[in-house]
Design an enzyme around this catalytic site. Structure first.
Site, PDB file in Angstrom:
ATOM      1  N   ASP A  26       0.207  -4.704  10.938  1.00 27.81           N
ATOM      2  CA  ASP A  26      -0.751  -4.570   9.833  1.00 27.81           C
ATOM      3  C   ASP A  26      -1.311  -5.908   9.387  1.00 27.81           C
ATOM      4  O   ASP A  26      -0.831  -6.968   9.807  1.00 27.81           O
ATOM      5  CB  ASP A  26      -0.083  -3.845   8.647  1.00 27.81           C
ATOM      6  CG  ASP A  26       1.304  -4.389   8.331  1.00 27.81           C
ATOM      7  OD1 ASP A  26       1.637  -5.489   8.791  1.00 27.81           O
ATOM      8  OD2 ASP A  26       2.060  -3.703   7.631  1.00 27.81           O
ATOM      9  N   ASP A  61       9.742   1.738  -0.925  1.00 28.03           N
ATOM     10  CA  ASP A  61       9.299   3.131  -1.093  1.00 28.03           C
ATOM     11  C   ASP A  61       9.318   3.910   0.220  1.00 28.03           C
ATOM     12  O   ASP A  61       8.787   5.013   0.303  1.00 28.03           O
ATOM     13  CB  ASP A  61       7.891   3.172  -1.715  1.00 28.03           C
ATOM     14  CG  ASP A  61       6.841   2.488  -0.843  1.00 28.03           C
ATOM     15  OD1 ASP A  61       7.196   1.993   0.253  1.00 28.03           O
ATOM     16  OD2 ASP A  61       5.663   2.443  -1.245  1.00 28.03           O
ATOM     17  N   HIS A 106       7.958   2.898   3.104  1.00 26.62           N
ATOM     18  CA  HIS A 106       6.815   2.732   4.009  1.00 26.62           C
ATOM     19  C   HIS A 106       7.196   1.944   5.255  1.00 26.62           C
ATOM     20  O   HIS A 106       8.101   1.113   5.226  1.00 26.62           O
ATOM     21  CB  HIS A 106       5.593   2.125   3.300  1.00 26.62           C
ATOM     22  CG  HIS A 106       5.677   0.674   2.949  1.00 26.62           C
ATOM     23  ND1 HIS A 106       5.585   0.208   1.662  1.00 26.62           N
ATOM     24  CD2 HIS A 106       5.814  -0.429   3.707  1.00 26.62           C
ATOM     25  CE1 HIS A 106       5.650  -1.106   1.651  1.00 26.62           C
ATOM     26  NE2 HIS A 106       5.800  -1.528   2.882  1.00 26.62           N
ATOM     27  N   GLU A 111       1.971   4.143   3.451  1.00 30.61           N
ATOM     28  CA  GLU A 111       2.586   4.420   2.149  1.00 30.61           C
ATOM     29  C   GLU A 111       2.979   5.904   2.054  1.00 30.61           C
ATOM     30  O   GLU A 111       2.529   6.722   2.861  1.00 30.61           O
ATOM     31  CB  GLU A 111       1.576   4.075   1.035  1.00 30.61           C
ATOM     32  CG  GLU A 111       1.211   2.595   0.967  1.00 30.61           C
ATOM     33  CD  GLU A 111       2.319   1.722   0.378  1.00 30.61           C
ATOM     34  OE1 GLU A 111       3.510   2.062   0.494  1.00 30.61           O
ATOM     35  OE2 GLU A 111       1.979   0.663  -0.187  1.00 30.61           O
TER      36      GLU A 111
HETATM   37  C1  GLP Z   1       5.318  -5.183   3.900  1.00 29.53           C
HETATM   38  C2  GLP Z   1       5.024  -4.950   5.377  1.00 29.53           C
HETATM   39  C3  GLP Z   1       6.076  -4.082   6.016  1.00 29.53           C
HETATM   40  C4  GLP Z   1       7.447  -4.599   5.673  1.00 29.53           C
HETATM   41  C5  GLP Z   1       7.641  -4.535   4.179  1.00 29.53           C
HETATM   42  C6  GLP Z   1       9.018  -4.968   3.738  1.00 29.53           C
HETATM   43  O1  GLP Z   1       4.862  -4.171   3.087  1.00 29.53           O
HETATM   44  N1  GLP Z   1       3.739  -4.355   5.575  1.00 29.53           N
HETATM   45  O2  GLP Z   1       5.873  -4.073   7.421  1.00 29.53           O
HETATM   46  O3  GLP Z   1       8.425  -3.853   6.335  1.00 29.53           O
HETATM   47  O4  GLP Z   1       6.684  -5.390   3.591  1.00 29.53           O
HETATM   48  O5  GLP Z   1       9.035  -6.331   3.455  1.00 29.53           O
HETATM   49  P1  GLP Z   1      10.332  -7.201   3.304  1.00 29.53           P
HETATM   50  O6  GLP Z   1      10.911  -7.332   4.668  1.00 29.53           O
HETATM   51  O7  GLP Z   1       9.849  -8.523   2.776  1.00 29.53           O
HETATM   52  O8  GLP Z   1      11.225  -6.497   2.374  1.00 29.53           O
END
Ligand code: GLP
Length: 269
Positions: A67, A136, A138, A143
């Site tokens: 993404d 959440d 995702h 989402e």
């Molecule tokens: C973002 C990314 C996700 C990732 C998530 C969790 O939203 N788009 O791909 O898994 O963050 O982030 P973190 O690893 O910092 O908790």
């Protein structure tokens, strides 16, 4: 789903690096799907170290990131392209032209999805997809209530995700509320999936993903449909799993089977 529980984030990062390394050593031209966020940083550090100190080469590897934010240029300090350059690509021998991140500044972001899907398809498809998970539930930026059949497209971020990710932006800085993300179907099309999570703040999402119903409200639960997904979690992220003891028992039995009958079915293609 295979669930592996580790005492800490470091042992989890090492195991995930072992799995990525065996994929690349078996197929040097592997197509790897990559994630951003703090979770995969330990994995990336391990891979960088193995590249520097051992003979792990990424020269023929192709990558597709999950993404990118809409509305910030790729050279912006908070773009996912910058994140990947800084935390992985600039520190290994990968060919930059083999690394793809969705274009958050495309003139028409709505048109970028099908082109990204086509690039993935033309590469032969993703052999191994790395995932983190949002609090959440995702995956990528899919989402809650994202279609389980979705492909790459623009998504609006939830308030929770915006708040979770606000730690990376200065107080008055523009923080994107839209992103281009691979869809859930895109992710499920990967031949092998590794989802990593550590920390207590992920424990609800991990419980819902593994033990909850298959539901668009927890997008990560779609992985229940995938035949070759491995979830790597630390004790804190695993703390709300009701069958935690069972997953550890399965791991022991699996190790025994692998020792007796076959080296490993890990490598995909
Ligand atoms: C973002 C990314 C996700 C990732 C998530 C969790 O939203 N788009 O791909 O898994 O963050 O982030 P973190 O690893 O910092 O908790």
């Amino acid at each position: 789903m295979e669930v592996l529980i580790f005492p800490d984030a470091l042992s989890l990062a090492r195991k995930s690096a072992d799995l990525v390394e065996s994929q690349i050593k078996a197929f040097p031209d592997s197509v790897i799907g990559l994630a951003t966020g703090s979770t995969p940083l330990g994995l990336y550090e391990e891979l960088i170290m193995r590249h520097a100190e051992h003979d792990l080469s990424f020269a023929q590897v192709k990558t597709f990131n999950l993404d990118e934010y809409v509305g910030i240029p790729s050279n912006h300090p908070q773009s996912y392209r910058t994140f990947m350059d800084k935390n992985l690509f600039n520190r290994i021998d990968i060919d930059q032209s083999n690394t793809q991140v969705p274009d958050g500044m495309a003139e028409n972001p709505l048109a970028t999805g099908p082109a990204y899907e086509k690039m993935i398809e033309d590469s032969g498809g993703i052999d191994l997809q790395i995932l983190g998970v949002g609090t959440d539930g995702h995956i990528g930026f899919n989402e809650p209530t994202s279609s389980l059949g979705s492909i790459t497209r623009v998504k609006t971020l939830t308030q929770q995700t915006i708040e979770d990710n606000s730690r990376f932006f200065s107080p008055n800085e523009f923080q994107p509320k839209l992103a281009i993300t691979m869809g859930i179907k895109t992710i499920l099309d990967a031949r092998r999936i590794l989802l990593l999570a550590h920390g207590e703040n992920k424990s609800n999402a991990i419980r819902d993903m593994i033990e909850g119903p298959l539901a668009a409200f927890c997008p990560a639960s779609a992985l229940q449909l995938h035949q070759r997904t491995t979830i790597l979690v630390d004790e804190a992220a695993a703390s709300k799993l009701s069958l935690k003891g069972y997953y550890k028992f399965v791991g022991e039995m699996q190790d025994e089977l692998v020792r007796k009958h076959r080296p490993s079915d890990w490598i995909s293609r």
